[in-house]
Design a protein around this motif. Structure first.
Motif, mmCIF file in Angstrom:
data_model
loop_
_atom_site.group_PDB
_atom_site.id
_atom_site.type_symbol
_atom_site.label_atom_id
_atom_site.label_comp_id
_atom_site.label_asym_id
_atom_site.label_seq_id
_atom_site.Cartn_x
_atom_site.Cartn_y
_atom_site.Cartn_z
ATOM 1 N N LEU A 158 57.618 3.499 1.396
ATOM 2 C CA LEU A 158 57.030 3.264 0.082
ATOM 3 C C LEU A 158 56.169 4.399 -0.455
ATOM 4 C CD1 LEU A 158 55.898 -0.456 0.567
ATOM 5 C CD2 LEU A 158 57.997 0.371 -0.499
ATOM 6 N N SER A 159 55.577 5.195 0.407
ATOM 7 C CA SER A 159 54.367 5.924 0.018
ATOM 8 C C SER A 159 54.585 7.373 -0.420
ATOM 9 C CB SER A 159 53.383 5.929 1.196
ATOM 10 O OG SER A 159 53.141 4.616 1.634
ATOM 11 N N ASP A 160 53.651 7.828 -1.269
ATOM 12 C CA ASP A 160 53.472 9.260 -1.513
ATOM 13 C C ASP A 160 52.646 9.888 -0.405
ATOM 14 O OD1 ASP A 160 54.771 9.384 -4.113
ATOM 15 O OD2 ASP A 160 53.052 8.267 -4.875
ATOM 16 N N ARG A 161 51.636 9.135 0.067
ATOM 17 C CA ARG A 161 50.795 9.588 1.191
ATOM 18 C C ARG A 161 50.495 8.400 2.087
ATOM 19 N NH1 ARG A 161 45.413 12.071 -0.727
ATOM 20 N NH2 ARG A 161 45.554 10.481 -2.360
ATOM 21 N N VAL A 162 50.354 8.679 3.382
ATOM 22 C CA VAL A 162 49.944 7.655 4.338
ATOM 23 C C VAL A 162 48.624 8.085 4.958
ATOM 24 C CG1 VAL A 162 50.519 6.389 6.430
ATOM 25 C CG2 VAL A 162 52.340 7.025 4.837
ATOM 26 N N VAL A 163 47.621 7.211 4.849
ATOM 27 C CA VAL A 163 46.297 7.453 5.408
ATOM 28 C C VAL A 163 46.237 6.795 6.783
ATOM 29 C CG1 VAL A 163 43.821 7.040 5.123
ATOM 30 C CG2 VAL A 163 45.260 7.521 3.116
ATOM 31 N N VAL A 164 45.962 7.591 7.817
ATOM 32 C CA VAL A 164 45.868 7.077 9.184
ATOM 33 C C VAL A 164 44.391 6.940 9.538
ATOM 34 C CG1 VAL A 164 46.482 7.427 11.599
ATOM 35 C CG2 VAL A 164 48.012 8.246 9.792
ATOM 36 N N MET A 165 43.969 5.724 9.888
ATOM 37 C CA MET A 165 42.571 5.477 10.230
ATOM 38 C C MET A 165 42.392 5.354 11.738
ATOM 39 S SD MET A 165 41.120 3.017 7.192
ATOM 40 C CE MET A 165 39.449 3.242 7.805
ATOM 41 N N SER A 166 41.221 5.736 12.185
ATOM 42 C CA SER A 166 40.883 5.639 13.600
ATOM 43 C C SER A 166 40.441 4.223 13.944
ATOM 44 C CB SER A 166 39.740 6.597 13.933
ATOM 45 O OG SER A 166 38.525 6.119 13.356
ATOM 46 N N TYR A 167 40.376 3.946 15.257
ATOM 47 C CA TYR A 167 39.777 2.692 15.695
ATOM 48 C C TYR A 167 38.293 2.710 15.369
ATOM 49 C CZ TYR A 167 38.460 -1.253 18.606
ATOM 50 O OH TYR A 167 37.952 -2.451 19.038
ATOM 51 N N ARG A 168 37.689 1.537 15.387
ATOM 52 C CA ARG A 168 36.299 1.334 14.982
ATOM 53 C C ARG A 168 35.323 2.301 15.656
ATOM 54 N NH1 ARG A 168 36.213 -4.086 15.814
ATOM 55 N NH2 ARG A 168 35.480 -3.826 17.917
ATOM 56 N N PRO A 169 34.381 2.871 14.872
ATOM 57 C CA PRO A 169 34.257 2.741 13.424
ATOM 58 C C PRO A 169 35.335 3.534 12.710
ATOM 59 C CG PRO A 169 32.611 4.287 14.222
ATOM 60 C CD PRO A 169 33.302 3.729 15.435
ATOM 61 N N GLY A 170 35.894 2.933 11.658
ATOM 62 C CA GLY A 170 37.022 3.528 10.980
ATOM 63 C C GLY A 170 36.650 4.775 10.199
ATOM 64 N N ILE A 171 37.353 5.840 10.509
ATOM 65 C CA ILE A 171 37.299 7.063 9.718
ATOM 66 C C ILE A 171 38.741 7.449 9.394
ATOM 67 C CG2 ILE A 171 35.156 7.866 10.820
ATOM 68 C CD1 ILE A 171 36.897 9.848 12.417
ATOM 69 N N ILE A 172 38.906 8.333 8.443
ATOM 70 C CA ILE A 172 40.256 8.817 8.143
ATOM 71 C C ILE A 172 40.586 9.922 9.138
ATOM 72 C CG2 ILE A 172 41.704 10.009 6.462
ATOM 73 C CD1 ILE A 172 40.260 8.488 4.271
ATOM 74 N N LYS A 173 41.539 9.637 9.997
ATOM 75 C CA LYS A 173 41.946 10.589 11.027
ATOM 76 C C LYS A 173 42.809 11.696 10.437
ATOM 77 C CE LYS A 173 44.052 10.766 15.633
ATOM 78 N NZ LYS A 173 44.571 9.953 16.759
ATOM 79 N N GLU A 174 43.753 11.302 9.596
ATOM 80 C CA GLU A 174 44.631 12.288 8.960
ATOM 81 C C GLU A 174 45.336 11.621 7.780
ATOM 82 O OE1 GLU A 174 47.927 15.673 10.287
ATOM 83 O OE2 GLU A 174 46.653 14.699 11.775
ATOM 84 N N ILE A 175 45.708 12.443 6.806
ATOM 85 C CA ILE A 175 46.493 11.983 5.659
ATOM 86 C C ILE A 175 47.808 12.743 5.660
ATOM 87 C CG2 ILE A 175 46.612 11.755 3.155
ATOM 88 C CD1 ILE A 175 43.569 11.646 3.093
ATOM 89 N N ILE A 176 48.918 11.991 5.702
ATOM 90 C CA ILE A 176 50.243 12.598 5.790
ATOM 91 C C ILE A 176 50.974 12.427 4.454
ATOM 92 C CG2 ILE A 176 52.451 12.602 7.021
ATOM 93 C CD1 ILE A 176 50.073 13.467 8.729
ATOM 94 N N VAL A 190 49.827 4.832 -2.130
ATOM 95 C CA VAL A 190 49.166 5.239 -0.887
ATOM 96 C C VAL A 190 49.152 4.067 0.076
ATOM 97 C CG1 VAL A 190 47.005 6.031 0.158
ATOM 98 C CG2 VAL A 190 47.731 6.950 -2.055
ATOM 99 N N SER A 191 49.586 4.294 1.311
ATOM 100 C CA SER A 191 49.487 3.278 2.352
ATOM 101 C C SER A 191 48.399 3.650 3.339
ATOM 102 C CB SER A 191 50.821 3.133 3.104
ATOM 103 O OG SER A 191 51.795 2.515 2.300
ATOM 104 N N VAL A 192 47.745 2.633 3.879
ATOM 105 C CA VAL A 192 46.695 2.822 4.882
ATOM 106 C C VAL A 192 47.141 2.106 6.148
ATOM 107 C CG1 VAL A 192 44.268 2.447 5.455
ATOM 108 C CG2 VAL A 192 44.934 2.903 3.076
#
Length: 268
Positions: free
Chosen positions: A203-221, A38-40
């Motif tokens: 590299l990844s099976d999934r990529v986690v996309v985080m938002s700008y601060r405060p960080g939340i998970i915007k979407e998982i691809i 998993v990549s972030v």
């Protein structure tokens, strides 16, 4: 496969002396399966490194819970290994002695720890460089030494925080191939922080996309590209589609981060 890592509603606020509190993370939830890669990704300041420090037990004053196989992470955890961006080899130790260092700390006899270290040196492609010192190695070789050192004590989860960020693009892609070989050989659970979208898709099976601060998970691809996978996949149309999709998700957050930085500079 069964989940090995569970991140449940994790939030973190920093309270620097004399400044306003800064909320780095806000309710992050993520499960990672054993053997998953998993990549972030996210803009600077989104809390990626804070999240990894919490997973690794280096930050404990946070809200929410991190568990491995259902058991809470409370401080440094033997099942979690960490590789940082900063070059971390010991300049006075050879490659062999660098890789064997955590085994030495555990009290393993020299002959046994050298045997284990040689196995992981071979795995990362540094066979023949056992007696070289860091000053005699390239940047990529030093980072592979750090990877081998972390793998030597066989953590179940490996956290990598921009481990190849200081390297040129071509070297990064080739080291990506090497990391995929290691991941496949060990069935290692890997989490990677990267600013490089191409690297994340490679590299990844999934990529986690985080938002700008405060960080939340915007979407998982999910990355549905065939494995075994090498850097050859970068030339395919499917790869380009994933890169474009991730950049579309990331662009708004990166723009917010840039605007916030410019406003802070203007206010000083």
């Amino acid at each position: 496969m069964a989940d090995i890592l569970q991140i449940k509603n994790v939030s973190k606020t920093y309270n620097p002396d004399g400044d306003s509190p800064v909320k780095a993370l806000d309710g992050v939830n993520l499960n990672v399966a054993e053997g998953e890669f998993v990549s972030v990704i996210g803009p600077s300041g989104c809390g990626k490194s804070t999240l990894f420090n919490i997973i690794g037990g280096l930050i404990d004053d946070h809200e929410g819970e991190v568990t491995i196989d259902g058991r809470p992470v409370d401080g440094a955890h033997k099942d979690v290994g960490v590789v940082f961006q900063e070059e971390s080899t010991f300049p006075w130790r050879s490659t062999l002695d660098n890789v064997a260092f955590p085994l030495e700390i555990e009290g393993m006899e020299k002959a046994e720890r050298d045997e284990v270290a040689r196995k992981f040196i071979k795995l990362v492609g540094l066979e023949g460089f056992e007696n070289h010192f860091p000053a005699q190695l390239s940047g990529g070789m030093k980072q592979r030494t750090a990877v081998a050192r972390t793998l030597a004590y066989e953590p179940r989860i490996m956290l990598m925080d921009e481990p190849f960020g200081a390297l040129d693009e071509q070297t990064r892609m080739l080291l990506g191939d090497k990391m995929l070989e290691i991941w496949a050989a060990l069935n290692q659970t890997m989490l990677l922080i990267t600013h490089n979208i191409t690297e994340a898709v490679q590299l990844s099976d999934r990529v986690v996309v985080m938002s700008y601060r405060p960080g939340i998970i915007k979407e998982i691809i999910p990355i549905d590209l065939p494995r075994p996978r090498t850097s050859d996949v970068i030339a395919t149309a499917e790869f380009g589609t994933y890169v474009g999709k991730l950049w579309t998700l990331l662009r708004e957050e990166a723009s917010r981060g840039m605007a916030d930085a410019e406003a802070s500079i203007a206010a000083t």
